[in-house]
Structure formats: C-alpha cells, structure tokens
Design an enzyme around this catalytic site. Structure first.
Site, PDB file in Angstrom:
ATOM      1  N   ASP A 124      44.792  39.605  39.935  1.00  0.00           N
ATOM      2  CA  ASP A 124      43.947  40.232  38.921  1.00  0.00           C
ATOM      3  C   ASP A 124      42.507  39.837  39.197  1.00  0.00           C
ATOM      4  O   ASP A 124      42.182  38.643  39.230  1.00  0.00           O
ATOM      5  CB  ASP A 124      44.365  39.772  37.513  1.00  0.00           C
ATOM      6  CG  ASP A 124      43.524  40.419  36.425  1.00  0.00           C
ATOM      7  OD1 ASP A 124      43.582  41.646  36.283  1.00  0.00           O
ATOM      8  OD2 ASP A 124      42.785  39.678  35.722  1.00  0.00           O
ATOM      9  N   ASP A 140      44.159  36.592  31.837  1.00  0.00           N
ATOM     10  CA  ASP A 140      44.130  36.940  33.246  1.00  0.00           C
ATOM     11  C   ASP A 140      45.444  36.608  33.948  1.00  0.00           C
ATOM     12  O   ASP A 140      45.924  37.385  34.786  1.00  0.00           O
ATOM     13  CB  ASP A 140      42.970  36.232  33.940  1.00  0.00           C
ATOM     14  CG  ASP A 140      41.618  36.650  33.384  1.00  0.00           C
ATOM     15  OD1 ASP A 140      41.515  37.803  32.924  1.00  0.00           O
ATOM     16  OD2 ASP A 140      40.686  35.829  33.384  1.00  0.00           O
ATOM     17  N   GLU A 165      45.337  45.902  41.345  1.00  0.00           N
ATOM     18  CA  GLU A 165      45.128  47.018  40.432  1.00  0.00           C
ATOM     19  C   GLU A 165      44.210  48.041  41.078  1.00  0.00           C
ATOM     20  O   GLU A 165      43.216  47.683  41.722  1.00  0.00           O
ATOM     21  CB  GLU A 165      44.517  46.513  39.121  1.00  0.00           C
ATOM     22  CG  GLU A 165      44.531  47.527  38.001  1.00  0.00           C
ATOM     23  CD  GLU A 165      44.109  46.930  36.669  1.00  0.00           C
ATOM     24  OE1 GLU A 165      44.151  47.644  35.662  1.00  0.00           O
ATOM     25  OE2 GLU A 165      43.726  45.744  36.652  1.00  0.00           O
TER      26      GLU A 165
END
Length: 398
Positions: free
Chosen positions: A188, A355, A273
């Site tokens: 992330d 996170d 992502e």
C-alpha cells in the site's frame, strides 16, 4: 525457456570541446529532422494520406540535397534515421491509443539526445568512439558492463543541469529468473509512509523534494530576477535550479531502485493498487507530495524487474475499498476520512492500522485473482467476505 534481457547501462562522460560541439550539432539536426517529418506526416494526414517510415526516409534524402538543409550532411546519418524510427513508433503508439498525438520538439524543453546503432560507433577494450569523432569518449565507468557484453545501440544525452550521459544497450546474461518462492506481499503506497507492507513493515517516506525545498525556492527566486533572454547570468541561474532538481531526482530514483529490487527478490507475488496518479495530482493540496513520492515510477520499476526475475505483479482495481474493508471479518465501513489512521471494526471489534489493513486486503484480493481469477464486484454493504476486481497479470515473454 530463458529470455534474453536487454539492459541499458548509463554512465556519465566528459566530452572535449570538439566532441561537445559535434554532439550539439547532432542534437540540433535530430530535432530538425524529427519536426520536419512530423510536419510532413501531419499535413499528409490532413489530406487523408498516410506516410510511413520509408517515405520519410526518402524525404530525408531529398532534404539533404537542398542548399538550405545541406548542413544535415555534416553529422552522422544514423541518429537522423533513428529520429525517423522514433517518430514512426510514436505514431504507432498513437494509433494503438497508448499515447497522445506526437508533439514537436522544442529547443529549450525537449530532451537533447541522439541514438547511434552499431554501424555508427566503435566499442573496443572499454573505449567508445562515435561516428564523426576522432577520439573516444571520456567515460566514468561507475560499474562494469556484463562480461562479454557488446552494445547494440548507444544513446548520448545532455540534461538541463549540463551533465553528459551515455547509455549502452546490451544483453545482460546475469539477469536470470530467481528460484520460485511461496512468499507474497501486499503493498500500500502512501504519503505518511512511502510503502506499507502486509507484513506490517512501514517504509518511511524520504520526502526528497521537501528536504531541498528551501534551496530550490531560493534558486528559483534568483532566476526570476534575471532578465529574460539568452544572457549568461540567466543561463547560470537556470543551471543552478536544474542542478537542484537533478539532485532530488537522483536521490529519489536511488531509493526506489533499492526498494523495488529488494521486494522483487524477496517475494514471488507482489500486489499493488492500480492508482490513477495523473488524476490524483489534480488535488492541489496533495499534488506536490504525490509527485515527490513517485508512485508511478515505483510501479514501473516493480513491473519490469518482476518480468526479469520471473515474479508476478498484480494490480488490484482502484475502486476496491482496501482501506474501508475489515481484513478480519470483511465488514465494509461506510466512511473513512484521510485523517483516520487507526480504526476499530464495528462488527468484530478488531483494531486496525489503516495502511496495514489496506495492504492485507490488497494481498487477499491479489491472491484471489491469481488463484481463481476472482471477478467479484467491490462490496457495498456489510459482511460477506473480501472481494477483488478482475485483473490481468503481466504477460511474460516466451
């Protein structure tokens, strides 16, 4: 079957006055030929006529015979032909909808570079001599080339900070697929921490631009006070600003290379992502910080290094609610403002670091994609299990 990996090895060099003059002439001719060919193809396209590389090559031959453009004969013909090939590739990318329509090269804004193929340079015993030059380039060999490597193309460039670079493209036999492992990691990206891994590890954001922001602002103020034009003082001030920008970019690139190499070596599957950074930087409050983090550059490094070493990079859909989804029970929180860094799930009572929870959810979604090609839509309500959007894993070369 092992794939042959071609790598570009970039070195700094210090040209003599004669070499610098020859390269400057070459850069100018390359830019001129590219712009003229682009103008010709654009005009032909307006008449609904398609012009290809062979036709622009014939145009170049005709241009050289004119009195006005006779100076094109003074430089090596290879970089000029390569400029036409680059234009052909730009149009191919445009027609395939991978890029915008090609743009003209500006003298003060475009990258000053020229590409030489094997017929236009000589590389012997670690000495590189370009066409139209009597002496080899004074290259600083900061790292050795692979043993027995022979460059197929050489690209010479000069950046806005006044530094000269030569890039040698050659096959690297040392790059081979790593031994397979079962390790997988969710990644992330963020601003408080550059990376947060599903293992719980957090990697600090170096904030390179912020560290040099004061020096950069001072140099930019000095540049703004100089009279516009091509005066020597303005050139010096512009060079000073460019050197600070180059220092920031070099440090950022060094950190990202080390991080991406480490993650690729340690893990078989890497899940990230699929962020639209181009859209995110439109947020005026965060644009500077997002640009400094260089998320797109990090992803690009991960992907090409993964293809080198036989690893898999999976990009989870940007609409997947990785931050708002409980990684323990699958409950979707209705809202999650950016200032909330730690939260507790209403259903199971599990406390989450925002996170780390997002990284865990990305990992679970990525593994679902790699194992069974999950195509479940993002959750809109409470429990029901974690979900993933359909993703395409990178296609490896045979």
């Amino acid at each position: 079957m092992a794939t042959r990996v071609k790598r570009a090895f970039k070195y700094r060099f210090y040209p003599t006055d004669a070499q610098a003059a020859e390269l400057w002439r070459t850069f100018g001719c390359v830019r001129k030929v590219y712009n003229m060919a682009l103008a010709a193809r654009t005009e032909a396209w307006a008449r609904q006529v398609r012009v290809n590389y062979n036709q622009t090559s014939a145009m170049l031959t005709a241009w050289k015979k004119t009195e006005e453009l006779a100076y094109l004969n003074e430089v090596s013909c290879v970089p000029l032909q390569q400029a036409l090939r680059h234009l052909q590739m730009a149009f191919a990318n445009f027609f395939a909808r991978r890029a915008r329509y090609p743009r003209f090269k500006a003298k003060k804004k475009s990258r000053a570079s020229a590409e030489y193929t094997s017929s236009a340079f000589r590389f012997r015993d670690g000495r590189l001599t370009l066409a139209k030059m009597a002496r080899p380039l004074d290259i600083v060999w900061s790292r050795p080339l692979p043993e027995g490597a022979v460059p197929s193309t050489v690209t010479v460039s000069r950046d806005s900070a006044g530094r000269w670079f030569v890039s040698l493209l050659c096959e690297d036999p040392t790059v081979t697929p790593l031994a397979a492992t079962r390790a997988a990691v969710g990644i992330d990206v963020g601003l408080d921490h550059l990376l947060t891994l599903s293992t719980g590890e957090k990697i600090a954001n170096p904030r390179h631009e912020r560290r040099d922001r004061e020096r950069l602002a001072r140099a930019q103020r000095e540049l703004s006070r100089k009279a516009r034009g091509d005066g020597a003082n303005r050139r010096k001030a512009r060079r000073k600003v460019a050197k600070i920008h180059a220092r920031i970019a070099d440090r950022r690139r060094d950190v990202l290379h080390k991080l991406s190499t480490r993650l690729v070596r340690e893990n078989q599957t890497l899940v990230i992502e699929d962020l639209t950074v181009r859209t995110m930087v439109k947020n005026r409050s965060l644009a500077r910080a997002i640009s400094d983090a260089a998320w797109s550059q990090f992803r690009n490094m991960l992907e090409y290094k993964a293809s080198w070493y036989g690893r898999d990079v999976i990009a989870v859909d940007r609409f997947f609610p990785s931050s708002k989804l409980c990684s323990h029970c699958g409950t979707l929180q209705p809202d999650m403002p950016l200032n909330v860094r730690i939260w507790t799930c209403d259903s199971c009572g599990t406390a989450h670091d925002r996170d780390v929870n997002a990284a865990n959810n990305l990992l679970a979604a990525g593994l679902a994609v790699s194992v069974c090609g999950a195509g479940v839509r993002p959750q809109r309500r409470t429990p029901g299990g974690q979900s993933a959007m359909k993703q395409k894993t990178p296609r490896r070369e045979p």
